[in-house]
Design a protein around this motif. Structure first.
Motif, mmCIF file in Angstrom:
data_model
loop_
_atom_site.group_PDB
_atom_site.id
_atom_site.type_symbol
_atom_site.label_atom_id
_atom_site.label_comp_id
_atom_site.label_asym_id
_atom_site.label_seq_id
_atom_site.Cartn_x
_atom_site.Cartn_y
_atom_site.Cartn_z
ATOM 1 N N ARG A 141 -16.779 23.059 -7.668
ATOM 2 C CA ARG A 141 -17.090 21.749 -7.131
ATOM 3 C C ARG A 141 -17.911 21.870 -5.854
ATOM 4 O O ARG A 141 -17.701 22.758 -5.045
ATOM 5 C CB ARG A 141 -15.804 20.981 -6.844
ATOM 6 N N VAL A 142 -18.861 20.958 -5.721
ATOM 7 C CA VAL A 142 -19.636 20.889 -4.482
ATOM 8 C C VAL A 142 -18.820 20.133 -3.453
ATOM 9 O O VAL A 142 -17.870 19.417 -3.787
ATOM 10 C CB VAL A 142 -20.987 20.191 -4.724
ATOM 11 N N ASP A 144 -17.372 17.355 -0.853
ATOM 12 C CA ASP A 144 -17.323 15.900 -0.932
ATOM 13 C C ASP A 144 -18.457 15.288 -0.129
ATOM 14 O O ASP A 144 -18.918 15.843 0.877
ATOM 15 C CB ASP A 144 -15.985 15.381 -0.392
ATOM 16 N N ILE A 145 -18.898 14.124 -0.582
ATOM 17 C CA ILE A 145 -19.953 13.422 0.154
ATOM 18 C C ILE A 145 -19.341 12.807 1.406
ATOM 19 O O ILE A 145 -18.127 12.612 1.489
ATOM 20 C CB ILE A 145 -20.592 12.331 -0.722
ATOM 21 N N SER A 169 -26.291 10.536 -2.518
ATOM 22 C CA SER A 169 -25.375 11.691 -2.523
ATOM 23 C C SER A 169 -24.253 11.486 -3.536
ATOM 24 O O SER A 169 -23.822 12.436 -4.206
ATOM 25 C CB SER A 169 -24.789 11.898 -1.129
ATOM 26 N N LEU A 170 -23.785 10.238 -3.642
ATOM 27 C CA LEU A 170 -22.718 9.948 -4.602
ATOM 28 C C LEU A 170 -23.188 10.190 -6.031
ATOM 29 O O LEU A 170 -22.481 10.814 -6.836
ATOM 30 C CB LEU A 170 -22.256 8.500 -4.435
ATOM 31 N N LYS A 173 -23.464 13.843 -6.719
ATOM 32 C CA LYS A 173 -22.117 14.410 -6.863
ATOM 33 C C LYS A 173 -21.577 14.161 -8.269
ATOM 34 O O LYS A 173 -20.991 15.054 -8.894
ATOM 35 C CB LYS A 173 -21.198 13.767 -5.819
ATOM 36 N N ASP A 177 -20.881 17.399 -10.560
ATOM 37 C CA ASP A 177 -19.450 17.635 -10.792
ATOM 38 C C ASP A 177 -18.886 16.728 -11.869
ATOM 39 O O ASP A 177 -17.747 16.268 -11.780
ATOM 40 C CB ASP A 177 -18.674 17.410 -9.480
ATOM 41 N N ARG A 187 -13.995 8.307 -11.595
ATOM 42 C CA ARG A 187 -15.247 8.073 -10.872
ATOM 43 C C ARG A 187 -15.149 6.857 -9.962
ATOM 44 O O ARG A 187 -15.669 6.863 -8.843
ATOM 45 C CB ARG A 187 -16.391 7.923 -11.886
ATOM 46 N N TYR A 190 -12.890 7.750 -6.924
ATOM 47 C CA TYR A 190 -13.558 8.661 -5.979
ATOM 48 C C TYR A 190 -14.570 7.889 -5.138
ATOM 49 O O TYR A 190 -14.676 8.103 -3.922
ATOM 50 C CB TYR A 190 -14.256 9.794 -6.732
ATOM 51 N N ARG A 194 -14.409 7.107 -0.812
ATOM 52 C CA ARG A 194 -15.418 7.557 0.156
ATOM 53 C C ARG A 194 -15.944 6.391 0.993
ATOM 54 O O ARG A 194 -16.958 6.515 1.677
ATOM 55 C CB ARG A 194 -16.599 8.236 -0.560
#
Length: 245
Positions: A141-142, A144-145, A169-170, A173, A177, A187, A190, A194
């Protein structure tokens, strides 16, 4: 089975019968008297062993029946496993597709002092259902934004740029991912997690309804089916300048 006692009980008759026969049977009688008790014990021991032998044979028959049944079940299980193994060996490994690298959006120039209309662009539905080409192994996983709003004191064009960068960025992501967010509810939640401050306050009632029925999308608000619908709510609030004018 005739015991020695039964044979000995007939001895008087036998002795009377053989009295007319020439010969002396006294040694025979003495031998029989001396060994009659031992003969009874021998016959009793043989009878016990015979009964034990019958019980042992019956036990072996039952164990054989159980073994045959277990062997049949084992053969069925082995055949099923072999079939699954054959299917697995025939599968082809998935082909990894290169993922596009998101490009940063460059803000367009606008003319100062001239009022411009609000952009009429709407957020298009965003589908990220897993495909057959997706790798079956988990991907790293990258990070988190960042949380939005990051700078709540900004307004106007700077605020809009901040939101558009966060939205970009979202989306990136979700593409990179996608294996970490297999369901729509993953989704959506998440995306909302944020958000902070007033941005989260605007979608909090929707979050409360969705988390009450996470596995029943039919119970969600009608206008919420994926994370793109959350962006549709935020777009007209934070995108107020038409950058194409």
């Amino acid at each position: 089975m005739t015991s020695a006692a039964e044979v000995f009980a007939t001895y008087p008759t036998l002795a009377q019968f053989v009295s007319s026969v020439e010969g002396d049977f006294t040694p025979f009688k003495n031998f029989f008297d001396a060994h009659a008790l031992n003969a009874d014990r021998l016959f009793a021991a043989v009878d016990n062993h015979f009964k034990e032998g019958i019980e042992l044979v019956d036990k072996l028959k039952r164990e054989h029946t159980d073994t045959v049944s277990q062997t049949a079940d084992l053969r069925t299980t082995v055949a099923a496993l072999r079939e699954q193994l054959d299917r697995a060996t025939k599968l082809k490994p998935p082909t990894l597709q290169p993922q596009p690298v998101p490009q940063p959006q460059s803000p367009a120039m606008s003319t100062p002092g001239i009022a411009t209309p609000v952009s009429s662009r709407s957020e298009s539905p965003f589908s990220l259902q897993p495909t057959a080409a997706d790798p079956v192994v988990p991907r790293a996983r990258v990070p988190d934004i960042p949380l939005f709003p990051t700078q709540s004191t900004r307004f106007g064009r700077k605020r809009q740029d901040e939101y558009e960068n966060w939205r970009s960025s979202l989306k990136a992501k979700m593409v990179i991912d996608r294996a970490s967010f297999p369901r729509e509810v993953d989704r959506i939640l998440y995306t909302t997690q944020r958000l902070t401050g007033e941005a989260y306050a605007r979608v909090r009632p929707l979050v409360d309804e969705i988390t009450s029925y996470p596995d029943s999308p039919s119970e969600w608000p009608r206008n919420i089916r994926d994370f793109g619908d959350i962006l549709k709510i935020l777009n007209p609030i934070y995108i107020t300048i038409d950058t194409f004018a």
